[in-house]
Enzyme design. Structure first.
Site, PDB file in Angstrom:
ATOM      1  N   TYR A  28       0.879  -1.167   0.000  1.00 32.54           N
ATOM      2  CA  TYR A  28       0.000   0.000   0.000  1.00 32.54           C
ATOM      3  C   TYR A  28       0.918   1.218   0.000  1.00 32.54           C
ATOM      4  O   TYR A  28       1.807   1.319   0.849  1.00 32.54           O
ATOM      5  CB  TYR A  28      -0.891   0.030   1.240  1.00 32.54           C
ATOM      6  CG  TYR A  28      -2.066  -0.905   1.201  1.00 32.54           C
ATOM      7  CD1 TYR A  28      -3.053  -0.786   0.226  1.00 32.54           C
ATOM      8  CD2 TYR A  28      -2.209  -1.900   2.166  1.00 32.54           C
ATOM      9  CE1 TYR A  28      -4.142  -1.642   0.208  1.00 32.54           C
ATOM     10  CE2 TYR A  28      -3.296  -2.764   2.158  1.00 32.54           C
ATOM     11  CZ  TYR A  28      -4.259  -2.623   1.170  1.00 32.54           C
ATOM     12  OH  TYR A  28      -5.333  -3.475   1.152  1.00 32.54           O
TER      13      TYR A  28
ATOM     14  N   ASP B 149      -6.126  -0.711  -6.324  1.00 29.60           N
ATOM     15  CA  ASP B 149      -7.592  -0.638  -6.317  1.00 29.60           C
ATOM     16  C   ASP B 149      -8.142  -0.094  -5.008  1.00 29.60           C
ATOM     17  O   ASP B 149      -9.326  -0.276  -4.712  1.00 29.60           O
ATOM     18  CB  ASP B 149      -8.198  -2.017  -6.602  1.00 29.60           C
ATOM     19  CG  ASP B 149      -7.808  -3.071  -5.557  1.00 29.60           C
ATOM     20  OD1 ASP B 149      -7.107  -2.716  -4.584  1.00 29.60           O
ATOM     21  OD2 ASP B 149      -8.201  -4.245  -5.713  1.00 29.60           O
TER      22      ASP B 149
ATOM     23  N   HIS C 246     -10.161  -7.006  -5.078  1.00 30.17           N
ATOM     24  CA  HIS C 246      -9.842  -6.926  -3.645  1.00 30.17           C
ATOM     25  C   HIS C 246     -10.740  -7.856  -2.825  1.00 30.17           C
ATOM     26  O   HIS C 246     -11.151  -7.517  -1.704  1.00 30.17           O
ATOM     27  CB  HIS C 246      -9.984  -5.485  -3.156  1.00 30.17           C
ATOM     28  CG  HIS C 246      -8.990  -5.086  -2.103  1.00 30.17           C
ATOM     29  ND1 HIS C 246      -7.885  -4.326  -2.375  1.00 30.17           N
ATOM     30  CD2 HIS C 246      -8.930  -5.347  -0.773  1.00 30.17           C
ATOM     31  CE1 HIS C 246      -7.204  -4.122  -1.263  1.00 30.17           C
ATOM     32  NE2 HIS C 246      -7.824  -4.742  -0.268  1.00 30.17           N
TER      33      HIS C 246
END
Length: 386
Positions: free
Chosen positions: A125, A153, A244
């Site tokens: 991330y 995403d 996800h």
């Protein structure tokens, strides 16, 4: 699915809510698995399938089976040892583990738990503070990670209502902490641990990532043909088609459906070997893996099943889950008429139910229905607040 059913009974409510929740009405999460049921096999018979070999390579690494442990946050919610349980099980079965940014164990604890030449990847991330991101990436490379999977995403976390209804008290991972502990813990685990994620991340950042690492760069969370083609053009090494786990945008299409569009578009341009394509989301059986590989995927990521196996039976549970998939792979490759992964191709499947329309009927899946924990409407009381 059996592990999920048991996990629902034995896990703490907050842990179960975090692992099992999806975005909004959880339609996308359920469709991720249901979409596989729109594909049927076209087996070849009278093929000599005495010796079946389902080993393959992913990003240049030889692996025993074409799946990997994909990144999932907060392993200690399910098991006090956390992600190192997955590390040890992955080594036992020669399966690659993707290390999550938001792990409960520290990155170094997870790397220290690997054995021999075991291969690990890093899921990233991206932090608003790029110096933190650079430090994490370069440390991962120095510790031997063989792939950088940038999550693309999640500029904002989806609304996972099961999770949001429980207050999160665990401090979770501190690997990306950028000052203090000033987070909102009143709306579940996901929101408590994700405030650092940079919503300004864009295609313009890819050259910078290429400048700070020699690891292969893979974009995780690509959801349409156009972005796969752009990924090839900007020179990344792979993409993971993923929504996800149904935890971000509700009504994002399943990865297997996107894959059925992506591979023909790549082949049309002669680009199918320029990039490695993976998928994740909803994989529960070896038949799911085989369908993805027949369409052209290099491998599949599996997350929740291993979390549920770890939460119920620890490392033996994860090892058992992996062995079940291997046993199913051997059986189903024999039954489809393929001895090697290279022999899997689109002629072995019928995708008309998948590509002919979004609403093709699928068979009722009683195991999935039995394991699924439906969202509950709130009960009214005089004390109810907006």
């Amino acid at each position: 699915m059996d592990f999920e059913t048991v996990a629902r009974s034995v896990m703490k409510k907050t842990a179960w809510a975090y692992y099992s929740s999806g975005a909004d009405d959880e339609i996308t999460m359920r469709e991720n698995h249901n979409a596989f049921h729109k594909i049927w096999f076209r087996p070849r018979v009278l093929v000599n399938v005495e010796n079946v070999d389902f080993s393959t390579t992913m990003l240049g690494t030889k692996v025993s089976v074409p799946f990997y442990v994909t990144a999932t946050a907060l392993g200690k919610l399910g098991n006090p040892e956390g992600e190192v349980v997955l590390t040890r099980a992955a080594h036992k079965h020669n399966v690659i583990q993707m290390i999550p940014t938001l792990a409960s164990c520290s990155f170094d604890e997870i790397v220290d738990a690997k054995q021999g030449d075991q291969v690990q990847w890093l899921q990233l991330y991206v932090n608003k503070d790029r110096s933190i991101t650079k430090r994490i990436v370069q440390h991962a490379e120095a510790r031997g990670c063989k792939g950088l999977f940038i999550t693309v995403d999640a500029p904002q976390l989806g609304r996972r209502e099961k999770d949001m209804r429980s207050k999160f008290s665990d401090v979770g991972a501190s690997v990306q902490a950028s000052g203090g502990d000033e987070v909102d813990r009143s709306q579940g685990a996901a929101r408590a641990i994700s405030s650092f994620i940079d919503p300004s991340l864009s295609w313009k950042d890819i050259p910078w990532f290429k400048s700070i690492t020699k690891m292969p760069i893979i974009l995780k969370g690509v959801q349409c043909v156009e972005d796969v083609l752009r990924a090839v053009e900007v020179g990344v090494d792979g993409v993971v088609l993923s929504n996800h786990g149904g935890r971000q945008l509700e009504f994002a299409r399943s990865a297997i459906e996107v894959l059925a569009e992506v591979m023909p578009a790549l082949r049309e341009r002669g680009w199918e070997n320029k990039i490695e394509v993976y998928i994740d989301g909803g994989v529960r059986r070896a038949t799911d893996i085989l369908k993805a590989l027949c369409l052209g995927a290099k491998g599949v990521g599996i997350g929740r099943p291993f979390l549920f196996a770890m939460s119920t039976y620890g490392q033996p549970g994860v090892e058992r889950a992996m062995q079940l998939l291997k046993d199913e792979m051997e059986m189903n490759m024999r039954l489809i008429g393929a001895c090697k992964i290279e022999e899997l191709n689109p002629s072995l499947i019928d995708v008309r139910g998948l590509t002919g329309g979004h609403h093709a009927p699928v068979p009722s899946d009683t195991l999935t229905l039995g394991a699924y924990d439906p969202l509950q409407a709130p009960r009214f009381s005089e004390k109810s607040k907006l």
